[in-house]
Design a protein around this motif. Structure first.
Motif, PDB file in Angstrom:
ATOM      1  N   UNK A 323      81.167  56.755 -34.231  1.00 29.80           N
ATOM      2  CA  UNK A 323      82.144  56.184 -35.170  1.00 29.80           C
ATOM      3  C   UNK A 323      83.141  55.239 -34.522  1.00 29.80           C
ATOM      4  N   UNK A 324      83.437  55.448 -33.223  1.00 24.00           N
ATOM      5  CA  UNK A 324      84.472  54.641 -32.582  1.00 24.00           C
ATOM      6  C   UNK A 324      83.946  53.680 -31.530  1.00 24.00           C
ATOM      7  N   UNK A 325      82.648  53.713 -31.218  1.00 18.62           N
ATOM      8  CA  UNK A 325      82.161  52.863 -30.137  1.00 18.62           C
ATOM      9  C   UNK A 325      80.639  52.763 -30.187  1.00 18.62           C
ATOM     10  N   UNK A 326      80.130  51.720 -29.524  1.00 16.04           N
ATOM     11  CA  UNK A 326      78.701  51.549 -29.285  1.00 16.04           C
ATOM     12  C   UNK A 326      78.496  51.519 -27.779  1.00 16.04           C
ATOM     13  N   UNK A 327      77.583  52.348 -27.293  1.00 13.61           N
ATOM     14  CA  UNK A 327      77.338  52.440 -25.857  1.00 13.61           C
ATOM     15  C   UNK A 327      75.908  52.030 -25.561  1.00 13.61           C
ATOM     16  N   UNK A 328      75.744  51.176 -24.545  1.00 13.73           N
ATOM     17  CA  UNK A 328      74.426  50.718 -24.108  1.00 13.73           C
ATOM     18  C   UNK A 328      74.228  51.183 -22.671  1.00 13.73           C
ATOM     19  N   UNK A 329      73.122  51.859 -22.436  1.00 12.31           N
ATOM     20  CA  UNK A 329      72.825  52.375 -21.095  1.00 12.31           C
ATOM     21  C   UNK A 329      71.438  51.919 -20.682  1.00 12.31           C
ATOM     22  N   UNK A 330      71.345  51.290 -19.520  1.00 10.78           N
ATOM     23  CA  UNK A 330      70.071  50.832 -18.962  1.00 10.78           C
ATOM     24  C   UNK A 330      69.945  51.424 -17.569  1.00 10.78           C
ATOM     25  N   UNK A 331      68.942  52.263 -17.360  1.00 11.57           N
ATOM     26  CA  UNK A 331      68.735  52.931 -16.076  1.00 11.57           C
ATOM     27  C   UNK A 331      67.334  52.595 -15.592  1.00 11.57           C
ATOM     28  N   UNK A 332      67.237  52.090 -14.355  1.00 17.57           N
ATOM     29  CA  UNK A 332      65.923  51.843 -13.774  1.00 17.57           C
ATOM     30  C   UNK A 332      65.717  52.762 -12.578  1.00 17.57           C
ATOM     31  N   UNK A 333      64.448  52.980 -12.250  1.00 15.94           N
ATOM     32  CA  UNK A 333      64.103  53.910 -11.189  1.00 15.94           C
ATOM     33  C   UNK A 333      64.094  53.268  -9.815  1.00 15.94           C
ATOM     34  N   UNK A 334      64.320  51.948  -9.757  1.00 15.53           N
ATOM     35  CA  UNK A 334      64.296  51.288  -8.462  1.00 15.53           C
ATOM     36  C   UNK A 334      62.883  51.036  -8.001  1.00 15.53           C
ATOM     37  N   UNK A 335      62.722  50.813  -6.713  1.00  8.81           N
ATOM     38  CA  UNK A 335      61.401  50.518  -6.177  1.00  8.81           C
ATOM     39  C   UNK A 335      61.040  49.082  -6.459  1.00  8.81           C
ATOM     40  N   UNK A 336      59.791  48.763  -6.473  1.00  5.94           N
ATOM     41  CA  UNK A 336      59.365  47.391  -6.729  1.00  5.94           C
ATOM     42  C   UNK A 336      59.339  46.585  -5.456  1.00  5.94           C
ATOM     43  N   UNK A 337      58.817  45.375  -5.563  1.00  9.34           N
ATOM     44  CA  UNK A 337      58.656  44.525  -4.383  1.00  9.34           C
ATOM     45  C   UNK A 337      59.963  43.973  -3.889  1.00  9.34           C
ATOM     46  N   UNK A 338      60.898  43.693  -4.782  1.00 10.76           N
ATOM     47  CA  UNK A 338      62.178  43.103  -4.395  1.00 10.76           C
ATOM     48  C   UNK A 338      63.269  44.030  -4.881  1.00 10.76           C
ATOM     49  N   UNK A 339      63.849  44.818  -4.002  1.00 17.66           N
ATOM     50  CA  UNK A 339      64.869  45.776  -4.391  1.00 17.66           C
ATOM     51  C   UNK A 339      66.103  45.554  -3.528  1.00 17.66           C
ATOM     52  N   UNK A 340      67.100  44.786  -3.999  1.00 17.61           N
ATOM     53  CA  UNK A 340      68.286  44.530  -3.210  1.00 17.61           C
ATOM     54  C   UNK A 340      69.147  45.767  -3.133  1.00 17.61           C
ATOM     55  N   UNK A 341      70.093  45.713  -2.243  1.00 10.11           N
ATOM     56  CA  UNK A 341      71.028  46.824  -2.113  1.00 10.11           C
ATOM     57  C   UNK A 341      71.919  46.911  -3.334  1.00 10.11           C
ATOM     58  N   UNK A 342      72.556  48.086  -3.505  1.00  9.32           N
ATOM     59  CA  UNK A 342      73.454  48.260  -4.642  1.00  9.32           C
ATOM     60  C   UNK A 342      74.592  47.277  -4.620  1.00  9.32           C
ATOM     61  N   UNK A 343      75.093  46.954  -3.438  1.00 12.83           N
ATOM     62  CA  UNK A 343      76.207  46.006  -3.337  1.00 12.83           C
ATOM     63  C   UNK A 343      75.811  44.640  -3.844  1.00 12.83           C
ATOM     64  N   UNK A 344      74.586  44.211  -3.489  1.00  7.41           N
ATOM     65  CA  UNK A 344      74.134  42.897  -3.942  1.00  7.41           C
ATOM     66  C   UNK A 344      74.042  42.836  -5.458  1.00  7.41           C
ATOM     67  N   UNK A 345      73.543  43.923  -6.056  1.00  3.64           N
ATOM     68  CA  UNK A 345      73.370  43.895  -7.504  1.00  3.64           C
ATOM     69  C   UNK A 345      74.707  43.982  -8.224  1.00  3.64           C
ATOM     70  N   UNK A 346      75.631  44.780  -7.697  1.00  4.05           N
ATOM     71  CA  UNK A 346      76.937  44.898  -8.352  1.00  4.05           C
ATOM     72  C   UNK A 346      77.672  43.577  -8.329  1.00  4.05           C
ATOM     73  N   UNK A 347      77.487  42.783  -7.301  1.00  3.14           N
ATOM     74  CA  UNK A 347      78.231  41.539  -7.183  1.00  3.14           C
ATOM     75  C   UNK A 347      77.583  40.358  -7.842  1.00  3.14           C
ATOM     76  N   UNK A 348      76.478  40.564  -8.580  1.00  9.56           N
ATOM     77  CA  UNK A 348      75.773  39.444  -9.165  1.00  9.56           C
ATOM     78  C   UNK A 348      76.555  38.766 -10.270  1.00  9.56           C
ATOM     79  N   UNK A 349      76.204  37.490 -10.505  1.00  7.92           N
ATOM     80  CA  UNK A 349      76.886  36.756 -11.570  1.00  7.92           C
ATOM     81  C   UNK A 349      76.571  37.338 -12.941  1.00  7.92           C
ATOM     82  N   UNK A 350      75.350  37.899 -13.098  1.00  6.07           N
ATOM     83  CA  UNK A 350      75.021  38.501 -14.377  1.00  6.07           C
ATOM     84  C   UNK A 350      75.934  39.655 -14.719  1.00  6.07           C
ATOM     85  N   UNK A 351      76.236  40.496 -13.733  1.00  3.55           N
ATOM     86  CA  UNK A 351      77.133  41.628 -13.983  1.00  3.55           C
ATOM     87  C   UNK A 351      78.559  41.155 -14.241  1.00  3.55           C
TER      88      UNK A 351
END
Length: 388
Positions: A323-351
């Protein structure tokens, strides 16, 4: 910060009435010149909280009621909690300036100033200090008005951003349609015309060489085949021109970005090679257009980040409607061919863009690596309602 500020205001509107009531009683009891009776203490403990509670729903009226503590104190001879009464009146006047239209909140301000100045004059005698000191209420009221204007300006900017986003998509669609029409015209005027002329020339040459080709069956079949292929090519080119013109002129407009299209977005991401699960909790209600667009863009950017940084992994998308909010949660399992560090992803322009979109609505965005691996993005958009 904006979401914290908003939650803080709501919390204060609940906690301030009892807190200031208790403070008023404590101030009355600690005044050595005042020996309150139980009835006086009831008035002290109830009047200010009642006025502040009223201010939650009727801010201007609440400010006038809180200021009425002064004449009530004179009638009942309650001199003790004057400081608490002043603080409560300032807060009530400031809240009125923030939560009410200017004309209505100004009326509450004038009533509070007159009541305060008149009460102080009755108690202490007339002094210009009474008049000038009451002007402090103007400062509190004007602070509330400024915050209200800033809030309205932010809303306007959000709506303009959504309108520009929609206009940008419309311009892009128009550009694509115009380019299709131009290509169709070039195909019709240049390529189809040239192939048509070539086919006519081959047919004319075949007729001129009719007597010769009567005795040369192989060459005659080649000429007939070229003529037939030319006519077929002209027909196909004309059909292609028709398709491109129709696509450029009668193609329906693309649907506007909306959380209601989350399944389509997830399907597109699956088609791009990412395993995605979608779960919707709660009943989707009608959202403000600008908020709906921003929420969709946040989901889109979060899934794009998974495609970019963790290809081949699995992602779970959860959309929660409350009633008071909409929450969106996207969780990935990691892995894959290109997996940057958490710091790199947090600092991205998209975020950064996602944080700006949520902040425009007083929302919050949490993004970072998970202990068990992978990455999680959680965006919460409060549903705009009147602050109470």
């Amino acid at each position: 910060m904006r979401a914290l500020h908003r939650r803080g205001l709501r919390l204060l509107t609940w906690l301030l009435p009892p807190a200031l009531g208790a403070l008023a009683v404590l101030e009355a009891l600690s005044d050595p010149g005042f020996r309150p009776t139980p009835a006086h203490l009831v008035v002290v403990a109830a009047w200010i909280p009642a006025g502040l509670a009223l201010a939650r729903w009727r801010p201007a009226a609440g400010a006038a009621v809180v200021a009425g503590f002064y004449p009530v104190g004179i009638v009942l001879d309650i001199p003790g909690p004057g400081g608490t009464g002043l603080i409560a009146t300032l807060l009530a006047v400031g809240w009125a300036g923030f939560a009410e239209p200017v004309r209505r909140s100004r009326l509450g301000l004038v009533v509070a100033m007159v009541v305060y100045a008149a009460s102080d004059t009755v108690r202490e005698g007339f002094s210009w200090m009474n008049v000038f000191f009451s002007l402090i209420f103007v400062v509190a009221w004007w602070s509330g008005v400024l915050v209200q204007r800033e809030r309205q300006r932010s809303r306007t900017l959000v709506e303009l951003a959504a309108a520009l986003d929609a206009q940008r998509e419309a311009v892009a669609r128009a550009a694509v349609a115009g380019e299709r029409t131009r290509i169709a015209r070039e195909i019709h005027d240049a390529v189809a015309h040239s192939v048509s002329v070539m086919t006519l020339q081959i047919g004319g040459l075949r007729r001129q060489l009719h007597d010769v080709l009567e005795t040369r069956e192989t060459e005659r079949e080649v000429m007939l085949g070229l003529e037939r292929l030319g006519r077929q090519s002209v027909d196909e080119l004309r059909a292609l021109v028709g398709i491109m013109r129709d696509a450029g002129t009668t193609e329906p407009a693309a649907p506007a970005p909306s959380l209601s299209r989350a399944e389509e977005l997830v399907a597109d991401v699956r088609a791009a090679g990412l395993s995605v699960g979608l779960e919707v909790e709660g009943s989707p209600g009608e959202l403000h257009r600008a908020l709906d667009v921003s929420a969709y863009r946040v989901l889109q950017e979060a899934l794009t980040n998974v495609l970019r940084h963790a290809p081949g992994s699995h992602a779970d998308v959860t959309i929660r409607y409350a009633p008071d909010a909409v929450t969106i949660e996207v969780i990935d399992e990691g892995g894959g061919a290109v997996q940057p560090s958490g710091t790199d992803r947090v600092g991205g322009n998209g975020l950064i863009g996602m944080r700006e979109r949520t902040a425009m609505f007083g929302g919050t965005l949490r993004a970072g690596p998970r202990d068990e691996g992978g990455f999680a993005v959680t965006a919460r958009f409060p549903i705009a309602r009147r602050w109470q």
